[in-house]
Motif scaffolding. Structure first.
Motif, PDB file in Angstrom:
ATOM      1  N   GLY A 200      56.206 -61.975  87.730  1.00 30.27           N
ATOM      2  CA  GLY A 200      56.167 -63.063  88.699  1.00 30.27           C
ATOM      3  C   GLY A 200      57.518 -63.703  88.967  1.00 30.27           C
ATOM      4  N   ASP A 201      58.586 -63.162  88.387  1.00 31.93           N
ATOM      5  CA  ASP A 201      59.924 -63.701  88.635  1.00 31.93           C
ATOM      6  C   ASP A 201      60.242 -63.546  90.124  1.00 31.93           C
ATOM      7  OD1 ASP A 201      62.782 -64.053  88.828  1.00 31.93           O
ATOM      8  OD2 ASP A 201      62.882 -63.737  86.668  1.00 31.93           O
ATOM      9  N   LYS A 202      60.665 -64.617  90.754  1.00 30.73           N
ATOM     10  CA  LYS A 202      60.912 -64.615  92.203  1.00 30.73           C
ATOM     11  C   LYS A 202      62.080 -63.714  92.598  1.00 30.73           C
ATOM     12  CE  LYS A 202      58.888 -69.123  92.734  1.00 30.73           C
ATOM     13  NZ  LYS A 202      59.051 -70.513  92.998  1.00 30.73           N
ATOM     14  N   ARG A 203      62.939 -63.399  91.641  1.00 32.59           N
ATOM     15  CA  ARG A 203      64.103 -62.560  91.945  1.00 32.59           C
ATOM     16  C   ARG A 203      63.728 -61.092  92.139  1.00 32.59           C
ATOM     17  NH1 ARG A 203      67.815 -64.122  87.019  1.00 32.59           N
ATOM     18  NH2 ARG A 203      65.807 -63.891  86.011  1.00 32.59           N
ATOM     19  N   ILE A 204      62.539 -60.690  91.718  1.00 33.68           N
ATOM     20  CA  ILE A 204      62.138 -59.281  91.833  1.00 33.68           C
ATOM     21  C   ILE A 204      62.114 -58.835  93.286  1.00 33.68           C
ATOM     22  CG2 ILE A 204      60.251 -57.637  91.473  1.00 33.68           C
ATOM     23  CD1 ILE A 204      59.551 -59.236  88.909  1.00 33.68           C
ATOM     24  N   LYS A 205      61.431 -59.558  94.141  1.00 34.71           N
ATOM     25  CA  LYS A 205      61.316 -59.174  95.549  1.00 34.71           C
ATOM     26  C   LYS A 205      62.668 -59.241  96.276  1.00 34.71           C
ATOM     27  CE  LYS A 205      56.799 -58.598  95.830  1.00 34.71           C
ATOM     28  NZ  LYS A 205      56.214 -57.289  95.953  1.00 34.71           N
ATOM     29  N   LYS A 206      63.551 -60.113  95.811  1.00 33.29           N
ATOM     30  CA  LYS A 206      64.863 -60.256  96.450  1.00 33.29           C
ATOM     31  C   LYS A 206      65.736 -59.014  96.251  1.00 33.29           C
ATOM     32  CE  LYS A 206      65.083 -65.219  96.552  1.00 33.29           C
ATOM     33  NZ  LYS A 206      65.244 -65.605  97.911  1.00 33.29           N
ATOM     34  N   LEU A 207      65.392 -58.179  95.279  1.00 36.22           N
ATOM     35  CA  LEU A 207      66.163 -56.954  95.051  1.00 36.22           C
ATOM     36  C   LEU A 207      66.153 -56.047  96.285  1.00 36.22           C
ATOM     37  CD1 LEU A 207      65.067 -56.035  91.417  1.00 36.22           C
ATOM     38  CD2 LEU A 207      67.311 -56.854  92.135  1.00 36.22           C
ATOM     39  N   LEU A 208      65.099 -56.138  97.075  1.00 36.66           N
ATOM     40  CA  LEU A 208      64.982 -55.295  98.268  1.00 36.66           C
ATOM     41  C   LEU A 208      65.920 -55.735  99.395  1.00 36.66           C
ATOM     42  CD1 LEU A 208      61.112 -54.905  98.401  1.00 36.66           C
ATOM     43  CD2 LEU A 208      62.777 -53.190  97.689  1.00 36.66           C
TER      44      LEU A 208
ATOM     45  N   VAL B  98      70.030 -45.688  91.425  1.00 32.03           N
ATOM     46  CA  VAL B  98      70.302 -44.399  92.078  1.00 32.03           C
ATOM     47  C   VAL B  98      69.283 -43.349  91.636  1.00 32.03           C
ATOM     48  CG1 VAL B  98      71.974 -42.502  92.228  1.00 32.03           C
ATOM     49  CG2 VAL B  98      72.747 -44.872  92.437  1.00 32.03           C
ATOM     50  N   ALA B  99      68.930 -43.362  90.362  1.00 39.02           N
ATOM     51  CA  ALA B  99      68.017 -42.349  89.830  1.00 39.02           C
ATOM     52  C   ALA B  99      66.579 -42.534  90.310  1.00 39.02           C
ATOM     53  CB  ALA B  99      68.055 -42.368  88.301  1.00 39.02           C
ATOM     54  N   VAL B 100      66.087 -43.748  90.235  1.00 46.20           N
ATOM     55  CA  VAL B 100      64.666 -43.984  90.509  1.00 46.20           C
ATOM     56  C   VAL B 100      64.423 -44.572  91.890  1.00 46.20           C
ATOM     57  CG1 VAL B 100      62.611 -45.176  89.655  1.00 46.20           C
ATOM     58  CG2 VAL B 100      64.266 -44.308  88.037  1.00 46.20           C
ATOM     59  N   GLY B 101      65.363 -45.380  92.366  1.00 45.93           N
ATOM     60  CA  GLY B 101      65.208 -46.023  93.663  1.00 45.93           C
ATOM     61  C   GLY B 101      64.774 -47.467  93.518  1.00 45.93           C
ATOM     62  N   ILE B 102      65.353 -48.321  94.337  1.00 51.79           N
ATOM     63  CA  ILE B 102      65.088 -49.761  94.240  1.00 51.79           C
ATOM     64  C   ILE B 102      63.646 -50.096  94.597  1.00 51.79           C
ATOM     65  CG2 ILE B 102      65.888 -50.383  96.557  1.00 51.79           C
ATOM     66  CD1 ILE B 102      66.534 -52.376  93.334  1.00 51.79           C
ATOM     67  N   VAL B 103      63.065 -49.378  95.547  1.00 48.05           N
ATOM     68  CA  VAL B 103      61.676 -49.653  95.937  1.00 48.05           C
ATOM     69  C   VAL B 103      60.727 -49.354  94.773  1.00 48.05           C
ATOM     70  CG1 VAL B 103      59.820 -48.988  97.516  1.00 48.05           C
ATOM     71  CG2 VAL B 103      62.138 -49.272  98.379  1.00 48.05           C
ATOM     72  N   THR B 104      60.982 -48.238  94.081  1.00 48.29           N
ATOM     73  CA  THR B 104      60.157 -47.890  92.919  1.00 48.29           C
ATOM     74  C   THR B 104      60.326 -48.924  91.809  1.00 48.29           C
ATOM     75  OG1 THR B 104      60.367 -45.547  93.471  1.00 48.29           O
ATOM     76  CG2 THR B 104      59.665 -46.078  91.240  1.00 48.29           C
ATOM     77  N   ILE B 105      61.547 -49.369  91.579  1.00 44.27           N
ATOM     78  CA  ILE B 105      61.798 -50.371  90.536  1.00 44.27           C
ATOM     79  C   ILE B 105      61.068 -51.671  90.852  1.00 44.27           C
ATOM     80  CG2 ILE B 105      63.579 -51.832  89.477  1.00 44.27           C
ATOM     81  CD1 ILE B 105      65.486 -49.397  89.821  1.00 44.27           C
ATOM     82  N   VAL B 106      61.179 -52.137  92.087  1.00 43.84           N
ATOM     83  CA  VAL B 106      60.503 -53.377  92.484  1.00 43.84           C
ATOM     84  C   VAL B 106      58.990 -53.217  92.357  1.00 43.84           C
ATOM     85  CG1 VAL B 106      60.031 -54.934  94.431  1.00 43.84           C
ATOM     86  CG2 VAL B 106      62.366 -54.214  93.934  1.00 43.84           C
ATOM     87  N   ALA B 107      58.461 -52.066  92.749  1.00 39.94           N
ATOM     88  CA  ALA B 107      57.017 -51.822  92.630  1.00 39.94           C
ATOM     89  C   ALA B 107      56.583 -51.850  91.168  1.00 39.94           C
ATOM     90  CB  ALA B 107      56.639 -50.492  93.270  1.00 39.94           C
ATOM     91  N   ILE B 108      57.368 -51.227  90.299  1.00 35.29           N
ATOM     92  CA  ILE B 108      57.031 -51.233  88.872  1.00 35.29           C
ATOM     93  C   ILE B 108      57.071 -52.655  88.323  1.00 35.29           C
ATOM     94  CG2 ILE B 108      57.849 -50.553  86.573  1.00 35.29           C
ATOM     95  CD1 ILE B 108      58.744 -47.877  87.860  1.00 35.29           C
TER      96      ILE B 108
END
Length: 115
Positions: free
Chosen positions: A43-51, A79-89
């Protein structure tokens, strides 16, 4: 009955996350990469800001402060996993070790079936 998808590489992980599967990571390098994500507060608000970042470098700096990684390590993860995948996880999964030392990613929300 719970169906668990076993992933052995980054592309399988991306596909499983996209499909919101219950995931068991069975690759030591991938487990080591994803392990730091376990310590991010849900629930950290900074997670979605990564996108919102335009480059992997700026997203890497933001991810490093969020996760507590060194910036180069965070950039390699992006670079390896992708920012979208990281944010989703980070936003849609609980991350834990199973009794065999594998990394388990459980979706926090039910998967919607499309008929």
């Amino acid at each position: 009955m719970i169906l668990v998808v076993i992933v052995k590489n980054k592309s399988e992980l991306k596909k499983a996350v996209l499909n919101r599967e219950d995931i068991l990571v069975d690759d030591i390098k991938l487990i080591k990469m994803l392990k730091p994500l376990m310590y991010v507060k849900k629930g950290d608000k900074r997670i979605k800001k990564l996108l919102e970042f335009k480059t992997n470098a700026s997203a890497g700096v933001a991810l490093s402060t969020l996760v507590g990684l060194e910036v180069p390590v965070a950039i390699v993860l992006i670079v390896a996993v992708g920012i979208v995948t990281i944010v989703a996880i980070l936003s849609e999964y609980e991350i834990e070790y199973d009794k065999y030392g594998k990394l388990r990613l459980k979706p926090t929300k039910e998967r919607k079936c499309v008929s």
